[in-house]
Write a protein that holds these residues in place. Structure first.
Motif, PDB file in Angstrom:
ATOM      1  N   UNK A   2     -34.783  24.080 -12.291  1.00  0.00           N
ATOM      2  CA  UNK A   2     -33.679  25.220 -12.422  1.00  0.00           C
ATOM      3  C   UNK A   2     -33.370  25.444 -13.823  1.00  0.00           C
ATOM      4  N   UNK A   3     -32.967  24.555 -14.652  1.00  0.00           N
ATOM      5  CA  UNK A   3     -32.327  24.656 -15.947  1.00  0.00           C
ATOM      6  C   UNK A   3     -33.693  24.871 -17.000  1.00  0.00           C
ATOM      7  N   UNK A   4     -34.758  24.561 -16.437  1.00  0.00           N
ATOM      8  CA  UNK A   4     -35.994  24.662 -17.153  1.00  0.00           C
ATOM      9  C   UNK A   4     -36.279  26.129 -17.697  1.00  0.00           C
ATOM     10  N   UNK A   5     -35.992  26.926 -16.443  1.00  0.00           N
ATOM     11  CA  UNK A   5     -36.078  28.433 -17.075  1.00  0.00           C
ATOM     12  C   UNK A   5     -35.189  28.844 -17.874  1.00  0.00           C
ATOM     13  N   UNK A   6     -34.123  28.190 -18.354  1.00  0.00           N
ATOM     14  CA  UNK A   6     -33.389  28.547 -19.541  1.00  0.00           C
ATOM     15  C   UNK A   6     -33.766  27.796 -20.759  1.00  0.00           C
ATOM     16  N   UNK A   7     -34.870  27.334 -20.734  1.00  0.00           N
ATOM     17  CA  UNK A   7     -35.166  26.208 -21.786  1.00  0.00           C
ATOM     18  C   UNK A   7     -34.212  25.315 -22.188  1.00  0.00           C
ATOM     19  N   UNK A   8     -33.825  24.536 -21.145  1.00  0.00           N
ATOM     20  CA  UNK A   8     -32.643  23.446 -21.346  1.00  0.00           C
ATOM     21  C   UNK A   8     -33.474  22.124 -20.562  1.00  0.00           C
ATOM     22  N   UNK A   9     -32.745  21.066 -20.644  1.00  0.00           N
ATOM     23  CA  UNK A   9     -33.259  19.794 -20.101  1.00  0.00           C
ATOM     24  C   UNK A   9     -32.190  19.051 -19.768  1.00  0.00           C
ATOM     25  N   UNK A  10     -32.219  17.923 -18.896  1.00  0.00           N
ATOM     26  CA  UNK A  10     -31.486  16.867 -18.675  1.00  0.00           C
ATOM     27  C   UNK A  10     -31.857  15.714 -19.569  1.00  0.00           C
ATOM     28  N   UNK A  11     -30.765  14.971 -20.167  1.00  0.00           N
ATOM     29  CA  UNK A  11     -31.063  13.737 -20.772  1.00  0.00           C
ATOM     30  C   UNK A  11     -29.879  12.774 -20.203  1.00  0.00           C
ATOM     31  N   UNK A  12     -30.340  11.291 -19.980  1.00  0.00           N
ATOM     32  CA  UNK A  12     -29.512  10.563 -19.516  1.00  0.00           C
ATOM     33  C   UNK A  12     -29.244   9.305 -20.557  1.00  0.00           C
ATOM     34  N   UNK A  13     -28.234   8.723 -20.909  1.00  0.00           N
ATOM     35  CA  UNK A  13     -28.053   7.567 -21.989  1.00  0.00           C
ATOM     36  C   UNK A  13     -26.785   6.691 -21.155  1.00  0.00           C
ATOM     37  N   UNK A  14     -27.092   5.545 -21.374  1.00  0.00           N
ATOM     38  CA  UNK A  14     -25.821   4.637 -20.664  1.00  0.00           C
ATOM     39  C   UNK A  14     -24.614   5.040 -21.301  1.00  0.00           C
ATOM     40  N   UNK A  15     -24.606   5.327 -22.821  1.00  0.00           N
ATOM     41  CA  UNK A  15     -23.229   5.522 -23.256  1.00  0.00           C
ATOM     42  C   UNK A  15     -22.685   6.970 -22.991  1.00  0.00           C
TER      43      UNK A  15
END
Length: 684
Positions: free
Chosen positions: A133-146
């Motif tokens: 869904x957010x890829x259509x807005x040129x965005x991405x999800x990132x995950x870090x433990x912190x």
């Protein structure tokens, strides 16, 4: 006897979208014909247990639902479907995005599972959909433990996503409460910003649409929260000079009067949000903030008139209405914010055809803005122009008084008002209103038409904003049976004659009266269909073997028009002066060339059209129209009104797009062969 889940879903679908067909229901819910029939029977058993009329099905697969079913389910039976915390996949995706955009703390899978009450595997699956869904807005999800889960990308794109998701969530039945819960928004904050926006309405002398008015406080609060957390727009191509002198910029200053440390770029973004928000009404008929906007709209209308072979009346009034919509659209398109525009209905068949012609006419707007006009914006322009084309004057007789209440903005509202005025000429339509205006409406009325449910003691008819032919017939039947218990067909012919005398000279009053009596007293059950059929002449019904002329060559373009038009002159459908008008009006005008080797000369109806018609001249050796265009097929169009020829014109355009069939006509050995090819494009 409660309904089972499947039957409840189908009943909910029918109540919210009564125009849906059996085929569409089967496809949407993955049902067989037998399964759907079984569910309809169970629904009817349940309705009868509530002393409600059953749902009928026509042979064509349409449903006829008595108005009392809508009223009952909207009233005391509204709580039949038990509210649960079970969300669909799409709703979970929207909620996850809102959590990512609005939470103060780091987010883990546990946050999502607790908030949505689903398993970790379900959340992990949903996360893939969120990324899509957010890829259509040129965005991405990132995950870090912190830091947990985060959305990464340009802040301007994040804001577009935030605005769109806010509107989507507020459409959910429990969306408002869920938004406030997961975003930790206080009711007092919403009330305060609502007051500030209402003050802006007074300052700008306009009214925002109900949907936008509801969403704007949430959007502004969430934007301010992101600014507070350091998520600011840094590189942004908003032109300060273009926006800083607008009334909306001053309104932004009023909204933010007690909020410190808001950068200029953010003030400009909020100004842009105000500028791009749809309005229901505005007192301003011109706008100097966008140079050349009015000439661009005027040129667009002229191209539309040429493309559709029509001549719009009261163009200045239509120009003002278009300006009211296109001003916010200008900023949406220029700054790539059209993703926030939500088209909630699909165009009817008639309007789909107009939509194609409108799209071909938006060049002047596109040139002014510097980018192509998106589909959603073109659709709104189509709705407004289409509504203008179908409008009628109100009756002065004392009849049923009706109002139209629509929360979707001025374009949709006016279209719905005009469509219903045409469908119910015996009613007096007083006003088209937003929901907020409806709550304070002072005049007396008998019935309400609306695309949404309303709390009212008067008769409420839920109707789509624009209707197809069969939907019009069913709605008219439903309304008349509810109001009168029968479908009235009595019209005072003497009164009609008096009105006609007031505007025209009647040569044979007795003959006219007899024909009117025959027309009025025909079978009511087919009347709506017959009226609508007038708009749907197929291409092979207008271009017949008698109106096709075949020549090897012609010495000039002017002579080509005369020879092509000769069958229409001979049959009396056009007068000779219409031929000369076509030559004079369209001398070297490339817009009548609709495809390689094919042109459609035409003139205004008042210049000599007696009856709708088309004629075709086929030249084996093309005639030069300009240095760039050599024409082999000349189709003369004679239009008597704004609609009857458009269906055939759309079929002709499909034909013009086929190089193979164009060449087959050019090389055809007989008129019959040409007409056979035309018939291939003369189906709905």
């Amino acid at each position: 006897m409660p309904l089972k889940e499947r039957s409840q879903k189908i009943l909910d679908e029918l109540v919210s979208n009564p125009s849906i067909t059996s085929t569409a229901l089967e496809k949407k819910h993955n049902l067989s014909r037998r399964q759907l029939g079984y569910s309809i029977n169970k629904i009817n058993d349940w309705l009868m247990s509530k002393n409600l009329p059953v749902i009928e099905r026509t042979r064509q697969g349409h449903f006829i639902i008595n108005q009392s079913v809508f009223t009952k389910l909207n009233g005391e039976e509204k709580n039949v479907a038990v509210e649960t915390n079970i969300f669909s996949e799409n709703q979970r995706v929207q909620l996850i995005i809102m959590m990512l955009l609005s939470y103060y703390e780091e987010l883990s899978l546990n946050h999502f599972t607790a908030e949505l009450d689903v398993s970790k595997n379900t959340v992990l699956s949903d996360m893939k959909e969120v990324q899509s869904y957010i890829g259509e807005y040129d965005l991405a999800i990132r995950y870090t433990r912190k830091a947990g889960y985060l959305i990464e990308g340009k802040e301007f794109q994040v804001r577009k996503l935030l605005i769109n998701v806010t509107y989507q969530l507020l459409q959910m039945s429990t969306g408002k409460n869920k938004m406030m819960e997961i975003a930790n928004i206080e009711k007092t904050d919403i009330e305060e910003f609502t007051k500030r926006i209402e003050k802006v309405e007074n300052t700008l002398h306009l009214k925002f649409t109900d949907e936008k008015m509801e969403a704007m406080p949430y959007v502004l609060l969430l934007i301010l929260r992101r600014i507070e957390r350091g998520n600011e727009i840094n590189s942004f191509s908003i032109e300060y000079e273009e926006l800083s002198d607008t009334k909306e910029y001053q309104a932004t200053e009023e909204i933010l009067y007690d909020i410190k440390d808001i950068p200029v770029s953010e003030r400009l973004f909020i100004t842009l949000h105000l500028l791009t928000t749809n309005v229901y009404s505005s007192n301003f008929l011109a706008d100097e903030a966008i140079p050349n906007l009015i000439p661009a709209i005027d040129n667009m209308l002229r191209l539309f008139e040429k493309s559709a072979c029509i001549y719009l009346q009261d163009r200045e009034q239509l120009l003002d209405k278009l300006l009211q919509h296109i001003k916010p659209a200008y900023y949406r398109i220029k700054y790539q914010l059209t993703g926030t525009v939500d088209i909630q209905n699909s165009l009817s068949k008639e309007f789909s055809e107009l939509h194609h012609l409108v799209k071909r006419s938006t060049g002047p707007l596109s040139e002014l803005i510097g980018s192509e006009i998106p589909e959603s914006e073109t659709t709104f322009i189509t709705m407004l122009i289409g509504g203008w084309m179908t409008r009628q004057g109100d009756s002065i007789d004392k009849k049923v008084k009706a109002i139209v209440v629509c929360p979707q903005g001025v374009s949709v509202s006016k279209l719905m008002f005009n469509e219903l005025s045409e469908l119910f000429p015996e009613f007096i339509f007083l006003d088209s209103l937003s929901v907020r205006e409806f709550l304070d409406y002072q005049f007396d009325y008998d019935i309400v038409f609306s695309p949404t449910f309303l709390e009212t003691k008067k008769k409420l008819f839920v109707s789509k904003a624009f209707l197809g032919r069969e939907e019009k017939y069913r709605l008219r039947k439903q309304v008349m049976l509810e109001l009168h218990g029968y479908i009235p067909n009595h019209i005072n012919v003497d009164h009609l004659i008096d009105m006609i005398k007031h505007h025209a000279v009647i040569e044979n009053e007795k003959a006219l009266m007899e024909e009117l009596q025959q027309y009025i007293n025909r079978d009511e059950g087919s009347s709506v269909k017959q009226d609508a059929k007038l708009n749907d002449s197929n291409l092979d019904e207008l271009i017949t073997p008698k109106t096709i002329t075949v020549r090897s060559s012609i010495p000039s373009w002017e002579e080509a028009i005369r020879i092509s038009a000769q069958p229409l002159v001979a049959s009396g459908k056009i007068d000779p002066q219409y031929v000369e008008a076509m030559i004079a009006n369209y001398d070297h005008d490339p817009y009548i060339v609709i495809g390689p080797n094919i042109a459609i000369p035409h003139a205004a109806p008042e210049e000599g059209v007696n009856e709708v018609g088309m004629s075709l001249l086929r030249l084996q050796e093309g005639v030069n129209f300009t240095d760039e265009h050599c024409i082999n097929l000349v189709i003369v169009i004679a239009a008597v009104d704004k609609q009857r020829h458009i269906h055939a014109l759309m079929q002709l355009m499909k034909l013009s797009g086929s190089e193979r069939d164009r060449n087959r006509i050019i090389e055809a050995s007989s008129i019959k062969e040409i007409h056979d090819i035309i018939q291939l494009y003369s189906v709905d």
